[in-house]
Write a protein that holds these residues in place. Structure first.
Motif, short mmCIF file in Angstrom:
data_model
loop_
_atom_site.label_atom_id
_atom_site.label_comp_id
_atom_site.label_asym_id
_atom_site.label_seq_id
_atom_site.Cartn_x
_atom_site.Cartn_y
_atom_site.Cartn_z
N ASN A 159 0.57 -1.27 -0.04
CA ASN A 159 0.29 -0.21 0.03
C ASN A 159 0.95 1.39 0.02
OD1 ASN A 159 -3.10 -0.49 0.51
ND2 ASN A 159 -1.98 -1.98 1.71
N ALA A 163 1.11 3.90 -3.03
CA ALA A 163 0.57 5.56 -2.74
C ALA A 163 1.78 6.34 -3.27
CB ALA A 163 0.37 5.58 -1.18
N SER A 188 -0.13 12.57 2.01
CA SER A 188 -0.97 11.82 0.91
C SER A 188 -1.04 10.39 1.21
CB SER A 188 -0.22 11.89 -0.29
OG SER A 188 -0.89 11.09 -1.32
N ASN A 191 -3.38 9.75 4.00
CA ASN A 191 -4.86 9.77 3.74
C ASN A 191 -5.15 8.22 3.14
OD1 ASN A 191 -5.29 12.18 4.37
ND2 ASN A 191 -4.76 13.09 2.43
N VAL A 192 -4.17 7.62 2.50
CA VAL A 192 -4.43 6.32 1.89
C VAL A 192 -4.32 5.17 2.90
CG1 VAL A 192 -3.22 4.71 0.36
CG2 VAL A 192 -3.48 7.06 -0.30
#
Length: 389
Positions: A159, A163, A188, A191-192
């Motif tokens: 992940n 990202a 960023s 948030n992911v």
């Protein structure tokens, strides 16, 4: 029969221990439960959650756990035994979970495909103790911070890598800009990753990117780092990569003369074209310099206002016959006017054949092609037939 437990608590909970299961399960409706600050207690019995308790001192009575009447048939207000697992959950915020990504390739407009490594740190806190215990802890008696990284290492890497690549690609971030965009990239990533951890009852309490850089362990990355280091050094020293290549050409051109002093002039721009390439200087037709193909007639000399001394490398006006800095005689190339060493056979600037300066011409004229000394009034070189301009 195991003894009944009258008091349950979790003392001195380590900051890196997220969850702890009390070892005894034989409780009564008079058992005292003590939950300290930053803790939460969750009770399970017969495969169901039967209660949650925050900080404070609690009695596990049917008033506080009405479901005991349903599960065990315990009458209200009576002292009766029952069995249940008591989990303590540590709700502190330990910001000490490290992450690291390798084997990550991104596309850069300048360097094409670049292998990267990234690392950082993040903190997690338990937001939903029930979901955390059911979806993550399971039957483990204890759950430490490193259990999270061990359990989720593959998913975290997958992940996080996705990202980072998406952010760099979607925002057109150059490799050279990564260091200045760490905060944006971290936001960023947070948030992911936050929805991912919410599924397990946890919430990110700070996500940090401490480093993103070219992977020096990768062979392509190693070569790229070496190239960038070389380019930086050249920039500091004041010359370009093309000029460095021209330096090699100049070395070959004068290798038979033994005169390395003239290389300084080649590096000081007198011998380089507008693009910084030595090849541009010697191979551009129509600019008043020798085309150097072998049979063409010579062209008119290019007029220079300044030259670089072949001895000391400093510039001076072509109106001078001697270098005002070191006194070295000005020996102009008949084609481009650049100053050359007495022993040079070809011009370091344009590559044209130079006169034999050891044989002075009384007229001061030399053939622009073969360098033969000429007498005044000569119209064609008696050596090679070149027309005298």
């Amino acid at each position: 029969m195991a003894p009944l437990i009258n008091l349950v608590s979790w003392e001195n909970a380590p900051s890196n221990l997220y969850a702890y299961r009390f070892p005894e399960t034989n409780l009564t409706t008079f058992t005292q439960l003590i939950v300290h600050e930053s803790q939460e207690a969750v009770l399970f019995s017969k495969g169901r959650m039967i209660g949650k308790f925050g900080p404070g001192k609690w009695t596990l009575s049917t008033e506080n756990l009405p479901i005991l009447h349903e599960l065990f048939g315990i009458p209200f207000g009576k002292k009766n035994p029952f069995t249940a697992e008591i989990w303590f959950v540590n709700k502190r915020i330990p910001l000490n979970l490290d992450w690291k990504i390798s084997n990550m390739t991104v596309r850069d407009p300048e360097f094409k495909f670049v292998p990267l490594v990234a690392s950082g740190r993040y903190g997690l806190r338990i937001d939903n103790a029930e979901r955390f215990l059911i979806n993550l802890v399971g039957n483990l008696p204890e759950f430490y911070a490193n259990d999270i990284t061990d359990h989720f290492q593959g998913l975290i890497e997958q992940n996080t890598k996705s990202a980072i690549v998406s952010y760099i690609t979607n925002n057109g971030v150059r490799i050279t800009e990564l260091a200045s965009r760490l905060n944006e990239i971290a936001s960023s990533l947070e948030n992911v990753m936050d929805p991912f951890w919410n599924e397990y009852g946890m919430k990110i309490a700070g996500f940090y990117v401490t480093n993103i850089g070219i992977d020096g362990e990768d062979e392509n990355g190693k070569r790229l780092l070496e190239a960038i280091a070389a380019a930086s050094q050249q920039s500091i020293q004041g010359y370009t990569w093309q000029q460095e290549q021209a330096m090699d050409v100049a070395k070959k051109a004068v290798s038979n003369t033994g005169d390395m002093g003239i290389l300084g002039m080649a590096m000081l721009a007198g011998g380089f074209g507008a693009s910084g390439s030595f090849q541009d200087t010697i191979m551009k037709p129509g600019d008043g310099r020798e085309s150097f193909s072998g049979n063409e007639t010579s062209q008119k000399p290019r007029r220079r206002t300044t030259v670089f001394c072949s001895n000391c490398g400093k510039s001076y006006s072509t109106e001078n016959k001697f270098c005002p800095h070191c006194g070295n005689p000005y020996r102009p190339c008949p084609v481009c006017g650049a100053d050359n060493s007495e022993r040079a056979k070809r011009c370091v600037s344009c590559g044209s054949v130079l006169p034999d300066y050891s044989k002075e011409a009384s007229s001061g004229l030399y053939c622009s092609k073969c360098g033969k000394a000429l007498e005044a009034g000569t119209k064609f070189c008696p050596e090679c037939g070149t027309k005298v301009e």
